[in-house]
Design a protein around this motif. Structure first.
Motif, PDB file in Angstrom:
ATOM      1  N   LEU A  75       0.953  -0.698  -0.284  1.00  0.00           N
ATOM      2  CA  LEU A  75       0.274  -0.221  -0.011  1.00  0.00           C
ATOM      3  C   LEU A  75       0.622   1.482  -0.132  1.00  0.00           C
ATOM      4  O   LEU A  75       0.492   1.863  -0.810  1.00  0.00           O
ATOM      5  N   LEU A  76       1.910   1.322   0.769  1.00  0.00           N
ATOM      6  CA  LEU A  76       2.609   2.597   0.717  1.00  0.00           C
ATOM      7  C   LEU A  76       3.929   2.810  -0.070  1.00  0.00           C
ATOM      8  O   LEU A  76       3.881   3.629  -0.336  1.00  0.00           O
ATOM      9  N   VAL A  77       4.319   1.771   0.041  1.00  0.00           N
ATOM     10  CA  VAL A  77       6.154   2.830  -0.989  1.00  0.00           C
ATOM     11  C   VAL A  77       5.318   2.234  -2.491  1.00  0.00           C
ATOM     12  O   VAL A  77       5.505   2.817  -2.548  1.00  0.00           O
ATOM     13  N   PRO A  78       4.259   2.225  -2.971  1.00  0.00           N
ATOM     14  CA  PRO A  78       3.527   2.598  -4.484  1.00  0.00           C
ATOM     15  C   PRO A  78       3.028   3.844  -4.755  1.00  0.00           C
ATOM     16  O   PRO A  78       3.217   4.685  -5.767  1.00  0.00           O
ATOM     17  N   GLU A  79       2.645   4.385  -3.534  1.00  0.00           N
ATOM     18  CA  GLU A  79       2.306   5.467  -3.664  1.00  0.00           C
ATOM     19  C   GLU A  79       3.175   6.379  -2.544  1.00  0.00           C
ATOM     20  O   GLU A  79       3.253   7.336  -2.943  1.00  0.00           O
ATOM     21  N   GLN A  80       4.458   6.268  -1.909  1.00  0.00           N
ATOM     22  CA  GLN A  80       5.131   7.102  -1.406  1.00  0.00           C
ATOM     23  C   GLN A  80       6.523   7.145  -1.855  1.00  0.00           C
ATOM     24  O   GLN A  80       7.644   7.933  -1.870  1.00  0.00           O
ATOM     25  N   ILE A  81       7.083   5.957  -2.670  1.00  0.00           N
ATOM     26  CA  ILE A  81       8.524   5.754  -3.916  1.00  0.00           C
ATOM     27  C   ILE A  81       7.627   5.292  -4.852  1.00  0.00           C
ATOM     28  O   ILE A  81       8.184   4.869  -5.395  1.00  0.00           O
ATOM     29  N   ARG A  82       8.458   6.880  -5.923  1.00  0.00           N
ATOM     30  CA  ARG A  82       8.303   6.706  -7.453  1.00  0.00           C
ATOM     31  C   ARG A  82       8.998   7.460  -8.603  1.00  0.00           C
ATOM     32  O   ARG A  82       9.780   7.807  -7.965  1.00  0.00           O
ATOM     33  N   TYR A  83       9.260   5.998  -8.997  1.00  0.00           N
ATOM     34  CA  TYR A  83      10.882   6.113  -9.839  1.00  0.00           C
ATOM     35  C   TYR A  83       9.996   7.422 -10.324  1.00  0.00           C
ATOM     36  O   TYR A  83       9.422   7.449 -10.967  1.00  0.00           O
ATOM     37  N   PRO A  84      10.891   9.253 -10.958  1.00  0.00           N
ATOM     38  CA  PRO A  84      10.426  10.596 -11.677  1.00  0.00           C
ATOM     39  C   PRO A  84      10.460   9.994 -12.861  1.00  0.00           C
ATOM     40  O   PRO A  84      11.012   8.864 -13.370  1.00  0.00           O
ATOM     41  N   ASP A  85       9.962  10.929 -13.265  1.00  0.00           N
ATOM     42  CA  ASP A  85      10.154  10.553 -14.923  1.00  0.00           C
ATOM     43  C   ASP A  85      10.636  11.961 -15.309  1.00  0.00           C
ATOM     44  O   ASP A  85      11.240  12.471 -14.222  1.00  0.00           O
ATOM     45  N   GLN A  86      10.966  12.021 -16.613  1.00  0.00           N
ATOM     46  CA  GLN A  86      12.276  13.489 -16.846  1.00  0.00           C
ATOM     47  C   GLN A  86      11.567  14.422 -16.330  1.00  0.00           C
ATOM     48  O   GLN A  86      12.456  15.010 -15.801  1.00  0.00           O
ATOM     49  N   GLU A  87      10.061  14.700 -16.212  1.00  0.00           N
ATOM     50  CA  GLU A  87      10.069  16.162 -15.841  1.00  0.00           C
ATOM     51  C   GLU A  87      10.701  16.342 -14.467  1.00  0.00           C
ATOM     52  O   GLU A  87      10.832  17.827 -14.301  1.00  0.00           O
TER      53      GLU A  87
END
Length: 229
Positions: free
Chosen positions: A121-133
């Motif tokens: 529940l928490l990791v996908p919401e809080q830790i995301r791989y950034p996009d280019q922008e």
């Protein structure tokens, strides 16, 4: 003895279902913790009470348990607090159980349940791989905050102690002299994680570990800054 008499004897010997638990003291959690100031919450649980309540609400769908005829469950807030105390202090399960008035098994189950729930529940919401922008936004923020141009974050690793596995135990023996797996994380200029990777054996060199981290490649730098190696 007649069949009727035998049935009456069996019915008379049956006991009404009741709750069965050992008598354990939980005064610290029930009486002391509710009077904690925000400073005490931060010192003991590494977060404010407001954040703690928010976390409990997030985990409620998968962490909350219901009472049964034979067992009174541990309340959700107490289950979460048990895990936070364990993670914040590295205390052994027995000590945590004594503090909260629960068994060693209960502490262990709470830790496993919360870690699994956090991953779901928490990791996908809080830790995301950034996009280019997002990467470009991060580089600007880091340069403004810390004066470091063309930087997308700070990276570091840590060894997590484990019990040596029966197979390939030498692979997990690190340079510090004990068995571990490696945890590596990357944070932005605000100290917020945007990538976490773990699980490789402790004997692995930092440079080798970097190769396994998908965010640690020159391709990412090329995408952001249109550079070549």
């Amino acid at each position: 003895m007649t069949a009727l008499g035998l049935l009456a004897g069996v019915q008379g010997s049956l006991q009404t279902p009741s709750v069965w638990t050992f008598n354990r003291a939980s005064k610290w959690w029930d009486v002391i913790v509710p009077s904690f100031t925000n400073t005490q919450w931060l010192e003991n649980f590494r977060m404010s009470e407001e954040t703690f309540i928010h976390l409990c609400n997030k985990l409620r769908p998968v962490m909350e348990r219901r009472d049964t005829n034979f067992h009174v469950c541990v309340p959700l807030k107490k289950r979460v607090a048990i895990v936070l105390w364990k993670l914040a202090t590295s205390a052994e399960y027995r000590s945590v159980g004594h503090i909260f008035g629960v068994s060693i098994t209960t502490v262990c189950r709470c830790v496993w349940d919360l870690c699994a729930a956090a991953e779901t529940l928490l990791v996908p919401e809080q830790i995301r791989y950034p996009d280019q922008e997002k990467f470009k936004e991060m580089t600007t923020d880091i340069e403004n905050r810390w004066g470091l141009p063309n930087c997308i974050g700070a990276i570091d690793g840590s060894h997590i102690p484990i019990i040596a596995p029966e197979e390939y135990h030498c692979d997990y023996f690190n340079r510090k002299g004990w068995h571990s797996i490696i945890l590596q994380g990357v944070v932005d200029g605000k100290g917020l994680f945007w990538n976490v990777f773990t699980g490789l054996p402790g004997s692995l060199h930092d440079a080798r570990f970097w190769d396994f981290l998908h965010c640690g490649s020159w391709q990412v730098v090329e995408i952001i800054f249109q550079l070549t190696p």
